[in-house]
Design an enzyme around this catalytic site. Structure first.
Site, PDB file in Angstrom:
ATOM      1  N   GLU A  57       3.895  37.046  48.557  1.00 21.60           N
ATOM      2  CA  GLU A  57       4.520  36.064  47.663  1.00 21.60           C
ATOM      3  C   GLU A  57       5.594  36.720  46.801  1.00 21.60           C
ATOM      4  OE1 GLU A  57       0.722  34.668  49.150  1.00 21.60           O
ATOM      5  OE2 GLU A  57       1.277  36.513  48.098  1.00 21.60           O
ATOM      6  N   SER A  72       2.616  41.922  47.053  1.00 23.82           N
ATOM      7  CA  SER A  72       2.112  40.822  47.879  1.00 23.82           C
ATOM      8  C   SER A  72       3.245  40.103  48.602  1.00 23.82           C
ATOM      9  CB  SER A  72       1.343  39.821  47.018  1.00 23.82           C
ATOM     10  OG  SER A  72       2.228  39.127  46.154  1.00 23.82           O
ATOM     11  N   SER A 102      -4.736  55.429  45.559  1.00 24.17           N
ATOM     12  CA  SER A 102      -5.222  56.036  46.801  1.00 24.17           C
ATOM     13  C   SER A 102      -5.421  57.538  46.642  1.00 24.17           C
ATOM     14  CB  SER A 102      -4.225  55.781  47.936  1.00 24.17           C
ATOM     15  OG  SER A 102      -4.079  54.405  48.182  1.00 24.17           O
ATOM     16  N   GLY A 158       0.399  56.837  40.535  1.00 17.11           N
ATOM     17  CA  GLY A 158      -0.155  56.069  39.426  1.00 17.11           C
ATOM     18  C   GLY A 158       0.769  54.957  38.982  1.00 17.11           C
ATOM     19  N   TYR A 159       0.821  53.891  39.772  1.00 17.72           N
ATOM     20  CA  TYR A 159       1.673  52.740  39.451  1.00 17.72           C
ATOM     21  C   TYR A 159       0.830  51.539  39.010  1.00 17.72           C
ATOM     22  CZ  TYR A 159       6.055  54.657  41.455  1.00 17.72           C
ATOM     23  OH  TYR A 159       7.190  55.380  41.717  1.00 17.72           O
ATOM     24  N   SER A 160       0.057  50.984  39.934  1.00 17.54           N
ATOM     25  CA  SER A 160      -0.626  49.706  39.699  1.00 17.54           C
ATOM     26  C   SER A 160      -1.656  49.799  38.580  1.00 17.54           C
ATOM     27  CB  SER A 160      -1.320  49.232  40.974  1.00 17.54           C
ATOM     28  OG  SER A 160      -0.387  48.917  41.982  1.00 17.54           O
ATOM     29  N   GLU A 181       9.602  55.192  50.941  1.00 18.87           N
ATOM     30  CA  GLU A 181       8.526  54.745  51.831  1.00 18.87           C
ATOM     31  C   GLU A 181       9.067  54.034  53.059  1.00 18.87           C
ATOM     32  OE1 GLU A 181       4.434  53.794  50.133  1.00 18.87           O
ATOM     33  OE2 GLU A 181       5.771  52.879  48.679  1.00 18.87           O
TER      34      GLU A 181
END
Length: 385
Positions: free
Chosen positions: A366, A364, A161, A127-129, A244
């Site tokens: 960027e 991303s 996810s 539960g991050y984003s 990760e």
């Protein structure tokens, strides 16, 4: 410690004996964009792996792992891919939360959660984003306030996810009123089966729904289920992300190698390999994969203290490579890939659609380049406004 090649032979033999019968149909299932495939059957397979001592290979023995070296774990992933074994279902628990609890958790947390992660009896999601905090994770707005002996959580997570298939979520939440950016965040362990949690699957362009929105409306978790000190969640969350890389990243690349091998075979079968431009791109894909492998091995075998920018370079490498592979697959297929859904080339169409997001999720391109530029190369910060 067992010899690496002896261990490799043991794993190869075990997979040959066990990836048969009821589990034979699982070969090649799962993976990015395909997590829904035969999920419960793959969970049963994952539990058989656990019973054989073939999960949590790098965890210390005192925490229920095997305490094996990087070389042993690489050998396992190579044999696992060679056997075309199905994707495991408990990546977030085994590869991310487990090592985090070993590094930062209390003895009580370790005793409570590590055995259930190892045995695949409890599944976890991340539960991050949030809608306003994706690549810029420090903008987290989900809050948690202490109410007696419990945290009360309010807010929304997104792109979570497998939340709809998980029992628990490790949540980054703001626990200090008025705090900003990296300060005042805490890393909480939250049960999902409660009235204050609502999970809504997000249907993707591929037609599947592995990602979810997760809403917390006065959801609760025990006060002692904060990992690390309250307010130190950013440090713990960043440590989780570092897990990760390394062997986990190498395992991902082995899956990519299988995809590339299958694409080469498809190019031969469809005569696309007769095109010198296609052959050159397939060759570049192979050399790119070898470069990623060398980089992953170098970072794992390098200094114990992580060097700035390693994770960011790794993310750029695999995201660009995998997205390019999806584009190459469509060019190998040609026109039928654009006009024949749910047919012979469905697997490759799905790969193409899913890999469009590779350069976005997980930070991303960027954002990765900005971090490398500013924190590694010392360049001026990006101009705002």
């Amino acid at each position: 410690m067992q010899d690496v090649e002896e261990f490799r032979a043991q794993v190869r033999g075990w997979l040959a004996d066990n990836l048969a019968g009821e589990f034979a149909a699982l070969k090649g299932l799962g993976g990015p964009g395909r997590e829904h495939e035969a999920f419960e059957e793959r969970r049963a397979w994952n539990q058989r792996l656990a019973a054989a001592g073939l999960t949590c290979l790098g965890w210390p023995e005192e925490h229920g792992g095997r305490g094996l070296s990087t070389a042993h774990r690489v050998a396992f992933y190579e044999e696992y891919a060679r056997a075309d074994a199905p994707d495991k279902v408990n990546h977030f628990g085994e590869e991310l939360l487990g090592p985090t609890l070993i590094a930062f958790g209390t003895p009580q947390q370790q005793r409570r959660f590590l055995p259930r992660i190892r045995d695949v009896t409890e599944l976890w999601c991340q539960g991050y984003s949030e809608p306003g905090a994706g690549s810029d994770l420090a903008s987290v707005a989900t809050t948690a306030e202490l109410d007696g002996d419990q945290w009360v959580i309010n807010g929304q997570k997104v792109w979570t996810s497998l939340a709809h298939l998980s029992q628990w979520c490790f949540v980054l939440a703001r626990t200090e009123k008025g705090s900003q950016r990296h300060a005042g965040l805490s890393y909480l362990l939250v049960p999902l089966d409660q009235p204050g949690v609502q999970i809504r699957p997000i249907v993707q362009i591929t037609g599947t729904a592995e990602f979810n929105e997760v809403f917390f409306d006065d959801a609760r978790t025990d006060a002692d289920l904060v990992v690390g000190a309250p307010g130190d969640g950013w440090r713990v969350a960043m440590a989780t992300l570092t897990f990760e890389r390394g062997v986990s990243t190498l395992g991902q690349q082995i899956v990519y190698a299988r995809e590339l091998s299958n694409l080469v075979e498809l190019a031969r079968r469809t005569a696309a390999a007769d095109d010198p431009l296609i052959r050159e791109r397939l060759t570049r894909a192979w050399t790119g994969l070898r470069a990623m492998r060398s980089y992953a091995l170098a970072t794992m075998e390098g200094p114990a203290v992580e060097q700035p920018g390693q994770d960011n370079v790794s993310k750029l490498l695999w995201a660009n490579w995998h997205r390019n592979l999806g584009e190459l697959a469509m060019d190998v297929i040609g026109k039928p890939g654009m006009t024949m859904p749910d047919g012979e080339f469905d697997e490759w169409q799905r790969l193409y659609l899913f890999t469009r997001a590779d350069t976005i999720y997980g930070g991303s391109n960027e954002i990765q380049r900005n971090i490398i530029a500013e924190r590694v190369l010392g360049l001026p910060r990006e101009a705002k406004g």
